[in-house]
Motif scaffolding. Structure first.
Motif, PDB file in Angstrom:
ATOM      1  N   ALA A 266       0.831  -1.205   0.000  1.00  0.00           N
ATOM      2  CA  ALA A 266       0.000   0.000   0.000  1.00  0.00           C
ATOM      3  C   ALA A 266       0.868   1.258   0.000  1.00  0.00           C
ATOM      4  O   ALA A 266       1.844   1.359   0.756  1.00  0.00           O
ATOM      5  N   ASN A 267       0.503   2.223  -0.827  1.00  0.00           N
ATOM      6  CA  ASN A 267       1.243   3.478  -0.897  1.00  0.00           C
ATOM      7  C   ASN A 267       1.084   4.306   0.375  1.00  0.00           C
ATOM      8  O   ASN A 267       0.062   4.215   1.077  1.00  0.00           O
ATOM      9  N   LEU A 268       2.078   5.129   0.626  1.00  0.00           N
ATOM     10  CA  LEU A 268       1.951   6.169   1.641  1.00  0.00           C
ATOM     11  C   LEU A 268       0.768   7.075   1.304  1.00  0.00           C
ATOM     12  O   LEU A 268       0.393   7.199   0.128  1.00  0.00           O
ATOM     13  N   PRO A 269       0.171   7.747   2.304  1.00  0.00           N
ATOM     14  CA  PRO A 269      -0.922   8.678   2.008  1.00  0.00           C
ATOM     15  C   PRO A 269      -0.511   9.794   1.055  1.00  0.00           C
ATOM     16  O   PRO A 269      -1.333  10.290   0.282  1.00  0.00           O
ATOM     17  N   THR A 270       0.762  10.174   1.088  1.00  0.00           N
ATOM     18  CA  THR A 270       1.279  11.185   0.168  1.00  0.00           C
ATOM     19  C   THR A 270       2.769  10.956  -0.023  1.00  0.00           C
ATOM     20  O   THR A 270       3.418  10.330   0.820  1.00  0.00           O
ATOM     21  N   GLY A 271       3.304  11.439  -1.136  1.00  0.00           N
ATOM     22  CA  GLY A 271       4.725  11.258  -1.388  1.00  0.00           C
ATOM     23  C   GLY A 271       5.570  11.975  -0.358  1.00  0.00           C
ATOM     24  O   GLY A 271       5.226  13.068   0.106  1.00  0.00           O
ATOM     25  N   VAL A 272       6.691  11.380  -0.001  1.00  0.00           N
ATOM     26  CA  VAL A 272       7.589  11.990   0.978  1.00  0.00           C
ATOM     27  C   VAL A 272       9.029  11.619   0.629  1.00  0.00           C
ATOM     28  O   VAL A 272       9.320  10.479   0.261  1.00  0.00           O
ATOM     29  N   ASN A 273       9.915  12.595   0.734  1.00  0.00           N
ATOM     30  CA  ASN A 273      11.326  12.399   0.423  1.00  0.00           C
ATOM     31  C   ASN A 273      12.164  12.676   1.664  1.00  0.00           C
ATOM     32  O   ASN A 273      11.818  13.543   2.480  1.00  0.00           O
ATOM     33  N   VAL A 274      13.259  11.950   1.811  1.00  0.00           N
ATOM     34  CA  VAL A 274      14.220  12.066   2.919  1.00  0.00           C
ATOM     35  C   VAL A 274      13.556  12.228   4.290  1.00  0.00           C
ATOM     36  O   VAL A 274      13.831  13.179   5.022  1.00  0.00           O
ATOM     37  N   PRO A 275      12.670  11.280   4.658  1.00  0.00           N
ATOM     38  CA  PRO A 275      12.105  11.318   6.004  1.00  0.00           C
ATOM     39  C   PRO A 275      13.018  10.622   6.998  1.00  0.00           C
ATOM     40  O   PRO A 275      14.011   9.991   6.626  1.00  0.00           O
ATOM     41  N   TRP A 285       7.738   3.344  11.074  1.00  0.00           N
ATOM     42  CA  TRP A 285       7.428   4.762  11.279  1.00  0.00           C
ATOM     43  C   TRP A 285       8.140   5.578  10.208  1.00  0.00           C
ATOM     44  O   TRP A 285       9.346   5.410   9.982  1.00  0.00           O
ATOM     45  N   ILE A 286       7.406   6.477   9.570  1.00  0.00           N
ATOM     46  CA  ILE A 286       7.969   7.432   8.623  1.00  0.00           C
ATOM     47  C   ILE A 286       7.588   8.828   9.114  1.00  0.00           C
ATOM     48  O   ILE A 286       6.394   9.141   9.237  1.00  0.00           O
ATOM     49  N   PHE A 287       8.576   9.670   9.416  1.00  0.00           N
ATOM     50  CA  PHE A 287       8.257  10.980   9.993  1.00  0.00           C
ATOM     51  C   PHE A 287       9.146  12.066   9.403  1.00  0.00           C
ATOM     52  O   PHE A 287      10.309  11.856   9.082  1.00  0.00           O
ATOM     53  N   GLY A 288       8.534  13.250   9.276  1.00  0.00           N
ATOM     54  CA  GLY A 288       9.255  14.361   8.657  1.00  0.00           C
ATOM     55  C   GLY A 288       9.420  14.135   7.170  1.00  0.00           C
ATOM     56  O   GLY A 288       8.679  13.399   6.532  1.00  0.00           O
ATOM     57  N   GLY A 289      10.424  14.795   6.584  1.00  0.00           N
ATOM     58  CA  GLY A 289      10.672  14.684   5.153  1.00  0.00           C
ATOM     59  C   GLY A 289       9.855  15.702   4.381  1.00  0.00           C
ATOM     60  O   GLY A 289       9.643  16.824   4.816  1.00  0.00           O
ATOM     61  N   GLY A 290       9.349  15.303   3.238  1.00  0.00           N
ATOM     62  CA  GLY A 290       8.581  16.186   2.372  1.00  0.00           C
ATOM     63  C   GLY A 290       9.191  16.215   0.989  1.00  0.00           C
ATOM     64  O   GLY A 290       9.722  15.224   0.500  1.00  0.00           O
ATOM     65  N   ASP A 291       9.129  17.380   0.368  1.00  0.00           N
ATOM     66  CA  ASP A 291       9.776  17.602  -0.929  1.00  0.00           C
ATOM     67  C   ASP A 291      10.607  18.864  -0.774  1.00  0.00           C
ATOM     68  O   ASP A 291      10.193  19.945  -1.164  1.00  0.00           O
ATOM     69  N   THR A 319       8.663  21.137   3.554  1.00  0.00           N
ATOM     70  CA  THR A 319       8.914  20.033   4.478  1.00  0.00           C
ATOM     71  C   THR A 319       7.663  19.751   5.300  1.00  0.00           C
ATOM     72  O   THR A 319       6.710  20.518   5.303  1.00  0.00           O
ATOM     73  N   THR A 320       7.690  18.652   6.030  1.00  0.00           N
ATOM     74  CA  THR A 320       6.509  18.235   6.773  1.00  0.00           C
ATOM     75  C   THR A 320       6.874  17.811   8.185  1.00  0.00           C
ATOM     76  O   THR A 320       8.027  17.459   8.465  1.00  0.00           O
TER      77      THR A 320
END
Length: 414
Positions: A266-275, A285-291, A319-320
């Protein structure tokens, strides 16, 4: 029968009557005490016994003791008691750093350790091997020179010394990684100071034999790097990243280590880079990151071009602060509590049931930070009367150090 009772009554003395009346009273009380509890009363449906989730629940993110240098892109892993973090890029130095230290989440303290032996360490992959009690650090980039290396560094925790192992089959940075059953796995990544070319390889490193083997590649349409990753029950999960088309992706890949096969999940709810990433309670756990290199707020406009646009992109990356949790048992993602400070490129791991995020690159000041956040996961059934936990006062975010005039974008900026 009534006549006989009346005759008996006439023969009983007053004192005897008194004793008989008292005894009869006690008898009535005893009968009442025995009968009343068994009188049926209306009852509701019994409540079921609460079921505990073995995975527990994430708590709030709180600030912990800051690391010494403001930086992003450090490597990190844990031996289960301490987290070991080092390397990365610092704007105030206009270069990578060799800082390396040990974080104790219980004492909330950092201990400086022997520095990283080279500066080619931004977005290197740090993996702890419990059978050897050593931290292995693979590849990385010297941001100021856009140089990517194939170095295998070996940190001996017992002696606080660094050594080197066999070089990787090729130069890499921004790899996904994990340890399982005596082997270390390195997946994807970049070979230059850009997002292309990007790769899909899986390398298996044997720390005892000091050798690399090439395993099955991810069957994705394009190579990628900058994904979050972690091992759960013999499977390496790789989520997010940025591919060779400069697209931030939301894919989740499942590597069955024993079978040497990859499966899309299953895909992440939204794309995320360098979390940042961690594994706690059987979940990734995937936290932080973003584009960090794009976003409508950083794109040039007719009134905002050239150097000014680059400056805005530098100081206002997309970032997120989000936390997403992947459950392999149900192949689903769920939301967790957000970080206090949005950050991409954090160094991250879990120390037991505590997730740790160190440093990073953010859209709000300080843009490059030395702040540290932790999240302690609760697990098992709660007590009937839980003991209240005193509230923690967050540490203030440290004031950023003065920056040099020269501007440097994070590695792999578009």
């Amino acid at each position: 029968m009534l006549v006989e009772l009346s005759k008996v009554k006439e023969r009983v003395s007053p004192a005897t009557k008194t004793h008989l009346v008292r005894a009869l009273s006690y008898l009535l009380l005893l009968i009442a005490a025995c009968v009343i509890p068994f009188v049926p009363t209306a009852t509701g449906t019994p409540s079921p016994t609460p079921t505990c989730s073995p995975a527990g629940s994430p708590g709030p993110w709180t600030y912990a003791a800051p690391v010494e240098d403001e930086h992003y892109g450090g490597f990190m892993d844990s031996d289960g008691t301490f987290g070991y973090e080092g390397g990365g890029y610092a704007f105030y130095k206009s270069d990578n750093i060799d800082e390396f230290g040990k974080f104790d989440p219980v004492a909330n303290s950092w201990t400086p350790l022997a520095p990283v032996p080279d500066l080619n360490n931004c977005m290197a992959s740090g993996v702890y091997a419990p059978d050897l009690n050593k931290l292995f650090v693979f590849g990385g980039e010297r941001v100021s020179l856009a140089t990517v290396v194939d170095t295998t560094r070996i940190y001996d925790i017992a002696t606080n010394t660094w050594g080197t192992g066999a070089p990787m089959p090729d130069v890499r940075a921004f790899m996904a990684s994990g340890y399982y059953n005596g082997k270390i796995y390195l997946v994807g990544g970049y070979s230059t100071g850009s997002y292309a070319p990007a790769f899909l390889q899986t390398w298996e490193y044997d720390p005892v034999a000091n050798t690399f083997a090439t395993k099955a590649s991810i069957p994705a349409s394009a190579g990628f790097g900058g994904a979050g990753s972690g091992v759960v029950n013999g499977h390496l999960y790789v989520a997010g990243g940025r591919d060779a088309n400069n697209t931030v992706i939301a894919t989740t890949w499942d590597y069955d280590i024993a079978a040497d096969t990859w499966t899309a999940r299953a895909n992440l709810p939204t794309g995320v880079n360098v979390p940042g990433s961690a594994v706690i309670g059987g979940k990734l756990w995937i936290f932080g990151g973003g584009d960090p290199h794009a976003g409508s707020g950083t794109e040039p406009t007719s009134a905002n071009k050239g150097l000014r646009a680059s400056f805005n992109r530098l100081l206002h990356p997309n970032t997120t602060d989000a936390l997403e949790l992947y459950d392999p048992a149900t192949n689903t993602w769920s939301d967790g509590r957000s970080l206090n400070h949005p950050r991409s490129y954090p160094a991250a791991t879990n120390v037991g049931n505590t997730a740790v995020a160190v440093g990073g690159y953010s859209e709000i000041g300080p843009y490059i930070t030395n702040s540290v956040e932790i999240n302690v996961t609760s697990g098992g059934c709660a007590s009937p009367t839980p003991t209240a936990t005193p509230p923690q006062t967050p540490r203030p975010i440290p004031t950023p150090r003065p920056r040099p005039t020269a501007l440097h974008r994070p590695a792999h900026a578009s």
